[in-house]
Scaffold this active site. Structure first.
Site, PDB file in Angstrom:
ATOM      1  N   CYS A 113       9.566 -55.821  44.017  1.00 11.01           N
ATOM      2  CA  CYS A 113       8.029 -56.102  43.460  1.00 11.01           C
ATOM      3  C   CYS A 113       7.758 -57.429  43.100  1.00 11.01           C
ATOM      4  O   CYS A 113       6.415 -57.554  43.033  1.00 11.01           O
ATOM      5  CB  CYS A 113       6.992 -54.704  43.456  1.00 11.01           C
ATOM      6  SG  CYS A 113       8.209 -54.325  41.984  1.00 11.01           S
ATOM      7  N   HIS A 431       5.944 -51.382  38.300  1.00  8.48           N
ATOM      8  CA  HIS A 431       5.303 -51.723  39.680  1.00  8.48           C
ATOM      9  C   HIS A 431       4.735 -53.048  39.513  1.00  8.48           C
ATOM     10  O   HIS A 431       4.114 -53.139  38.396  1.00  8.48           O
ATOM     11  CB  HIS A 431       5.631 -50.770  40.117  1.00  8.48           C
ATOM     12  CG  HIS A 431       4.869 -51.143  41.561  1.00  8.48           C
ATOM     13  ND1 HIS A 431       5.671 -51.223  42.513  1.00  8.48           N
ATOM     14  CD2 HIS A 431       3.865 -51.094  42.152  1.00  8.48           C
ATOM     15  CE1 HIS A 431       5.719 -52.157  44.063  1.00  8.48           C
ATOM     16  NE2 HIS A 431       4.316 -51.359  43.532  1.00  8.48           N
TER      17      HIS A 431
END
Length: 483
Positions: A113, A431
């Site tokens: 990510c 994230h």
């Protein structure tokens, strides 16, 4: 089901079925098909008044064969199109991408990510895509190594894929090239690829692209990446103890926003980051001394990148920790007071012209004759010199007798176009997500392979203060003015 008769104007519709298990709105839709009167315009008389969209049929007391009266004006009859409807899924991929208004998401290939969010932000820069298209394939220049060439080509091809698709793209070739060039992004822990720092990925990728694009260009565009992202700084280095003073210049690809208990806003953090202390050897004292370094921006790029310095090394736990403090940032950023005196002088006229133009749009009166006179004088004085973005202040004529094209000048004002956020307590976990402004002005959240439309007012809520996504990198686009 009950059957009723409905009289509308001079027409009578007999034996219409009423499904009393459905709300009256469904029955109105049936009448819309027959009469062309939209449900919101229909007035149907029943016992006790008008039939409402959500009335309870059992309380309306309608009976078999009952005659109802409807009033309302039909819509104008629309001619059927010559061509049948074209469904989005039947369009070619490229047309679908245009219709949707944003490009595809990126598949997460295992803790990637950090890479996906970086790519989505940089992919939003059209000038970078254009420079990559012109990069010569497939033979590399002798001035760039094979791994840098491969990563540059992989970036160009991935950006092209994103533009042509609406379905998620798997960046396999790019990831392979990135890990080949920078092995730290291939680190494993218990056989699983580790999460990496998005800012490190951003910095390393831009460094590689700058080398590759510089090797393939010449003339004014020899350093395209510097023109797009490069920030020139001029610093005064002073030692209060010895009185020594010197000046140095450097070029960076981002400004830092230092976060402390006193910093509540991006502008405050930027100011603090441009002032620092350092220890170095003093020739006059013959020993190490403390120097203050006071830096100012001396040249501005097309895109201004700001990094929030949120991560630091925590000795107690021997790992990177995160500063969760809320730091607000604006949709429009003015860096005029962070600039050197020389750059401020170059920004004065463009900023005045911009204020006049925005004033006109707002319906305010401006002193056009004075503004024009000042513009003529300053443009004459500046002829042949360079403006704030390094381009000539006065363009060369396009042809004999033709007026010169208007040159775009920097104003020192920038508009937010992308935010890269991090959610979690450590740089080695959590994230990363990209929030990117599209050409149509709409914002899209790129959460790996899932693009989600967002409202602009939600973008500035990513300022931190909790466990929600918080801004780590902001990218602003220059609000230039043509003169």
């Amino acid at each position: 089901m009950l059957k009723v008769n409905v009289k509308w104007q001079k027409e009578m519709f007999s034996n219409l079925e009423v499904d009393t298990t459905q709300p009256p709105y469904v029955f109105k839709c049936q009448l819309y098909d027959l009469t062309g009167v939209p449900p919101e315009r229909q007035k149907i008389m029943v016992k006790g008044g008008l039939l409402k969209d959500d009335s309870d049929w059992s309380k309306v007391g309608i009976k078999e064969g009952q005659k109802l009266m409807m009033m309302g004006t039909a819509d104008e009859i629309v001619k059927a199109p010559e061509k049948g409807p074209i469904f989005a899924e039947d369009m070619p991929e490229e047309e679908q991408a245009v219709a949707v208004g944003h490009s595809a998401g990126l598949v997460n290939l295992g803790n990637t990510c950090y890479m996906n969010s970086t790519l989505q932000c940089l992919h939003s820069v059209p000038e970078l895509k254009s420079a990559l298209i012109e990069y010569p394939p497939p033979v590399r220049s002798n001035a760039v190594d094979q791994s840098s060439h491969s990563l540059t080509v992989a970036t160009r091809e991935l950006f092209s894929e994103l533009d042509k698709n609406v379905r998620p793209v798997a960046p396999v070739r790019f990831l392979t090239a990135l890990r080949s060039k920078y092995p730290q992004f291939a680190q494993l822990h218990n056989g699983i690829y580790m999460q990496q720092d998005a800012e490190e990925c951003w910095t390393q990728l831009l460094f590689t692209l700058s080398l590759a694009l510089r090797s393939s260009s010449s003339g004014e565009d020899a350093d395209a990446l510097k023109k797009f992202f490069g920030i020139d700084l001029v610093s005064r280095i002073h030692c209060a103890e010895s009185g020594e003073e010197s000046t140095e210049t450097e070029s960076v690809y981002s400004l830092k926003c230092h976060i402390s208990q006193e910093v509540n806003h991006l502008h405050e953090g930027l100011k603090r980051a441009l002032k620092s202390e350092l220890e170095k050897s003093s020739p006059s004292l013959g020993r190490t001394a403390v120097y203050t370094k006071d830096s100012h921006i001396n040249d501005l790029p097309r895109y201004l990148t700001v990094q929030f310095v949120r991560f630091f090394w925590k000795r107690e736990t021997n790992q990177k920790a995160k500063i969760l403090r809320k730091v607000d940032y604006p949709l429009s950023l003015d860096v005029y007071d962070l600039c050197s005196d020389d750059l401020r002088k170059r920004l004065e006229l463009p900023r005045r012209v911009l204020r006049d133009e925005e004033g006109k749009k707002a319906g305010l009166k401006t002193n056009e004759s004075s503004s024009t006179k000042d513009s003529d004088v300053k443009m004459t004085d500046a002829e042949g010199s360079s403006n704030a973005s390094g381009a000539s202040s006065v363009s060369a004529p396009t042809g004999e007798g033709a007026p010169p094209e208007k040159e775009k000048h920097s104003t020192g004002i920038y508009d937010l176009v992308a935010v890269l956020t991090h959610k979690g307590r450590s740089a080695d976990s959590g994230h990363y997500v990209a929030w990117v402004k599209q050409e149509n002005g709409k914002w899209i959240q790129f959460d790996d392979d899932n693009p989600i439309p967002q409202r602009e007012e939600d973008i500035t809520k990513l300022s931190g203060g909790g466990d929600w996504h918080m801004a780590y990198i902001c990218m602003y686009k220059a609000r230039d003015i043509a003169m």
